[in-house]
Design an enzyme around this catalytic site. Structure first.
Site, PDB file in Angstrom:
ATOM      1  N   THR A  12       0.810  -1.218   0.000  1.00 48.60           N
ATOM      2  CA  THR A  12       0.000   0.000   0.000  1.00 48.60           C
ATOM      3  C   THR A  12       0.846   1.273   0.000  1.00 48.60           C
ATOM      4  O   THR A  12       0.378   2.318   0.410  1.00 48.60           O
ATOM      5  CB  THR A  12      -0.922   0.013   1.246  1.00 48.60           C
ATOM      6  OG1 THR A  12      -0.081  -0.154   2.398  1.00 48.60           O
ATOM      7  CG2 THR A  12      -1.928  -1.099   1.208  1.00 48.60           C
ATOM      8  N   SER A 248       3.117   6.581  11.260  1.00 48.24           N
ATOM      9  CA  SER A 248       2.383   5.797  10.274  1.00 48.24           C
ATOM     10  C   SER A 248       2.592   6.320   8.878  1.00 48.24           C
ATOM     11  O   SER A 248       2.749   7.514   8.654  1.00 48.24           O
ATOM     12  CB  SER A 248       0.903   5.790  10.650  1.00 48.24           C
ATOM     13  OG  SER A 248       0.134   6.390   9.642  1.00 48.24           O
ATOM     14  N   LYS A 249       2.568   5.380   7.938  1.00 52.78           N
ATOM     15  CA  LYS A 249       2.792   5.809   6.563  1.00 52.78           C
ATOM     16  C   LYS A 249       1.596   6.608   6.063  1.00 52.78           C
ATOM     17  O   LYS A 249       1.714   7.413   5.175  1.00 52.78           O
ATOM     18  CB  LYS A 249       3.117   4.633   5.668  1.00 52.78           C
ATOM     19  CG  LYS A 249       2.003   3.679   5.370  1.00 52.78           C
ATOM     20  CD  LYS A 249       2.479   2.638   4.353  1.00 52.78           C
ATOM     21  CE  LYS A 249       1.670   1.358   4.479  1.00 52.78           C
ATOM     22  NZ  LYS A 249       2.171   0.285   3.654  1.00 52.78           N
ATOM     23  N   ARG A 250       0.436   6.350   6.682  1.00 54.80           N
ATOM     24  CA  ARG A 250      -0.734   7.124   6.254  1.00 54.80           C
ATOM     25  C   ARG A 250      -0.561   8.600   6.567  1.00 54.80           C
ATOM     26  O   ARG A 250      -1.130   9.453   5.919  1.00 54.80           O
ATOM     27  CB  ARG A 250      -1.998   6.608   6.942  1.00 54.80           C
ATOM     28  CG  ARG A 250      -2.422   5.272   6.353  1.00 54.80           C
ATOM     29  CD  ARG A 250      -3.728   4.811   6.917  1.00 54.80           C
ATOM     30  NE  ARG A 250      -3.793   3.355   6.785  1.00 54.80           N
ATOM     31  CZ  ARG A 250      -4.882   2.654   6.890  1.00 54.80           C
ATOM     32  NH1 ARG A 250      -6.017   3.242   7.119  1.00 54.80           N
ATOM     33  NH2 ARG A 250      -4.854   1.353   6.774  1.00 54.80           N
TER      34      ARG A 250
END
Ligand code: GLU
Length: 477
Positions: A12, A248-250
């Protein structure tokens, strides 16, 4: 029994620090026990799929040394290692689970599901389709009605297991819903695929983030229904950006590749990631991948979140640079060195020794040597420094003498230049630091530079050094 661990990322986007830590611990745990470490790509959620991210996973793991023994691009006896290529298997096992009573077909349409919303807008499936007869189910499937397969979670009782980090975990079944295992497009959900794959791939120890701690009892229900042995579970504490926010990568937080691009030493990134949630028994924190493998222990894993500390990572990177051979430093820092104004204008080896002990990350290099090329009119007050016993008047007086001494140096190198200036200070009965201070201001126009006066003069070369001294003599008037 051979230990087998796996890293099961979803493709993702970038491989973020938390993901890489999970991979690293799985790797260390397996390697320490002579076991296998497996990479499995969990790409069943097509809505979150990001093009190119599988390649990023391969590249990051290879580049960081956290290398797998089996995986999509290296093969192995338990493939395929990409979930979307295992669709038929999931269907087969979902049907088997239905026969075993652990799951059931559900034909409810979206309208009916929506009608189950409670006052908070949450939907909890009501087992409506659980009691359909075999004939009814067959008729609906034959008629082409879309369906999902749901897990049949008991309404009462609870599921317990022992996690090697968090201890005994118990969850009441009434808090677990009959989640979808197989979607109407035939794709499994994570909740189903992880169980099937971990079993079929012979995974002995499941190492993953804490977010799965409380869903594990529902996975255990499936292991039990199939009559399979449950794996050993090791859940890992979260990594936080600060006290409130998860890394977080988000949120666009840095990935391994970002840190490499910013000039951190690769080994230091892996070394630091290992320390995010684990502490070694000894006080040594700087450890190679092999040393981490030798020292890793589950007892050292903390239950509480760890906060990502960029300052510490930088420090560690600097330690690696200090201990690196000159050849390795040269090879690694080249892309950053090339960006500096001084690149190509001075002896490269000298430039590199000037910065090697003075940077923590490679990208600091330009800022440490650009001063060599930034010589312009400067503030004469820089000569006024009582601590260094220097003043404009002293500078005016001694600079021509410094020039004369330096003009006579034939063996132009740091040590010879240093001796020449120290001799001059003795002769003039002026403090040595004053002579060195004045020389450095005269040839750089800066209060602070990497390297002392003679180190800088050595790099600049005789002509440029004398030219700059002339300029400064004029400037002093
Ligand atoms: N695909 C899951 C994730 O990326 C893996 C969880 C697991 O390791 O079981 O979070």
């Amino acid at each position: 029994m051979k230990v087998r661990t796996r890293f099961a990322p979803s493709p993702t986007g970038y491989l973020h620090i938390g993901g890489l830590r999970t991979a690293l611990y799985g790797y260390l745990f397996a390697k320490q026990r002579g076991g296998d470490f497996i990479l499995r790509i969990e790409d069943t959620d097509t809505t979150r799929y990001v093009d190119g991210s599988v390649q990023i996973i391969y590249d990051t793991m290879r580049d960081s040394g956290v290398m797998y023994d089996e995986g999509p691009d290296v093969g192995g006896d338990y493939g395929p290692y990409v979930q979307s290529e295992r669709k038929d298997l999931y269907k087969e096992y979902a049907e088997k689970l239905v026969e075993l009573g652990g799951a059931y077909y559900c034909f409810c349409d979206s309208e009916r599901i929506a009608s189950l919303k409670d006052e908070n807008g949450n939907v909890r499936y009501d087992k409506h389709c659980l009691n359909l007869s075999k004939e009814e189910i067959k008729a609906k499937i034959d008629a082409g009605e879309p369906y999902v397969i749901r897990q049949n979670v008991p309404l009462e009782g609870s599921g317990s297991y022992h996690d090697l980090v968090y201890g005994d975990i118990t969850v009441d079944y009434k808090d677990i819903e009959d989640g979808i295992l197989l979607k109407s497009d035939g794709m499994p959900t994570y909740n189903f695929a992880n169980v099937i794959d971990d079993h079929l791939m012979g995974i002995t120890h499941v190492i993953r983030g804490i977010e799965y701690l409380s869903s594990t009892p529902k996975y255990n229900l499936m292991y039990d229904a199939f009559g399979w042995e449950r794996p050993v579970y090791i859940h890992l504490p979260p990594i936080m950006k600060d006290a409130q926010h998860k890394l977080s990568k988000r949120n666009g937080d840095a990935s391994y590749a970002d840190f490499v691009e910013k000039g951190y030493v690769k080994q230091s990134i892996i070394n630091y990631i290992a320390l995010l949630g684990w502490s070694p028994k000894s006080n040594t924190e700087k450890m190679s991948l092999q040393e981490l493998t030798d020292n890793f222990s589950l007892e050292g894993i903390s239950k509480s979140p760890s906060i990502f500390d960029d300052v510490k990572l930088r420090w560690l990177s600097g330690e690696y640079i200090k201990e690196m051979s000159m050849e390795e430093f040269k090879a690694n820092c080249y892309p950053f060195l090339k960006d500096s104004k001084a690149y190509g204008k001075y002896d490269e080896d000298k430039l590199l020794s000037l910065v090697k002990t003075r940077v923590q990350i490679y990208s600091e290099i330009p800022s440490k040597i650009d001063f060599l090329e930034e010589f312009t009119a400067y503030d004469l007050n820089l000569y006024e420094n009582s601590k260094q016993k220097s003043s404009i008047a002293v500078a005016k007086d001694v600079l021509p003498k410094i020039k004369e001494v330096l003009s006579n140096v034939t063996d132009w190198q740091n040590s010879t230049l240093f001796t020449a200036l120290v001799d001059l200070s003795t002769k003039l009965e002026i403090k040595k630091q004053a002579i060195l201070w004045i020389t450095r201001i005269a040839i750089t126009g800066k209060e602070a530079t990497a390297g002392g006066a003679t180190e800088v003069a050595d790099i600049l070369g005789k002509d440029k050094t004398l030219e700059r001294i002339d300029y400064s003599i004029n400037l002093l008037g």
